[in-house]
Write a protein that holds these residues in place. Structure first.
Motif: not given
Length: 196
Positions: A27, A72-73, A77, A86, A89-90
């Motif tokens: 991730p 986390s991603t 994702g 990603a 976004d996290a």
């Protein structure tokens, strides 16, 4: 380091950073940290400039003295969008996860996540310029390394406990021998090339 980026009891500043944009597996992990201006751990610095023992010590001290949130991603994702989106976004989810809403967030890098709950500024090389971002870099790095070492128990053929997903010679050899596993980012080269 810029002491003023820590904030004060009446103005909460969150430092935000991520770990794991470059690896081929695992991730991307983001952390948001609001430091207590009266209880700042000594020795905060960019996580990459610290030894593992110092990072672990600071990690524990940050968790016991600061407001911390982690998000986390995972690989799927990352593959659905791209590593930048990603990561952002996290970061957004980490800021949202803080127990107190910050008055301002300092984001390491050139980009600010969309949809943040507060105003924010991008700070290039922020982990070397801001105590709050440095603390977030330590939390993100230690958390991600621990996740990858745990993953090594589930996927023992790849050596994740050593390289934590980066494209080392040993990791590339394991990919050649065993192919990718569920932790690999299928959109990353050389995995994407091999899959085509």
């Amino acid at each position: 380091m810029l002491e003023k980026t820590v904030g004060s009891p009446d103005r909460l500043i969150a430092g935000v950073d991520e770990a794991g944009r470059g690896p081929l597996a695992g991730p991307v992990v983001a952390a948001a940290v609001i430091l207590d201006p009266d209880n700042i751990p000594e020795g905060l610095n960019d996580s990459k400039k610290l030894s593992e023992d110092v990072r672990l010590s600071l990690f524990t001290r940050i968790l016991t003295t600061a407001d911390v949130a982690i998000a986390s991603t995972g690989p799927s994702g990352i593959d659905r969008t791209n590593i930048l989106l990603a990561s952002l976004d996290a970061m957004r989810r980490a800021v949202d996860g803080l127990t107190r809403q910050p008055d301002h967030a300092l984001i390491d890098g050139r980009d600010v996540p969309q949809g943040l709950c507060c105003p924010a500024s991008a700070v290039v090389r922020g982990d070397a310029r801001s105590l709050s971002i440095a603390a977030a870099s330590i939390v993100a790095k230690v958390t991600r390394d621990r996740m990858m070492r745990h993953s090594a128990l589930l996927h023992p053929n790849y050596g994740f406990e050593k390289h934590v997903g980066y494209g080392t010679k040993a990791h590339l050899a394991a990919l050649s021998d065993h192919g990718p596993c569920a932790l690999h980012r299928m959109s990353f080269r050389p995995i994407r090339v091999d899959a085509e």
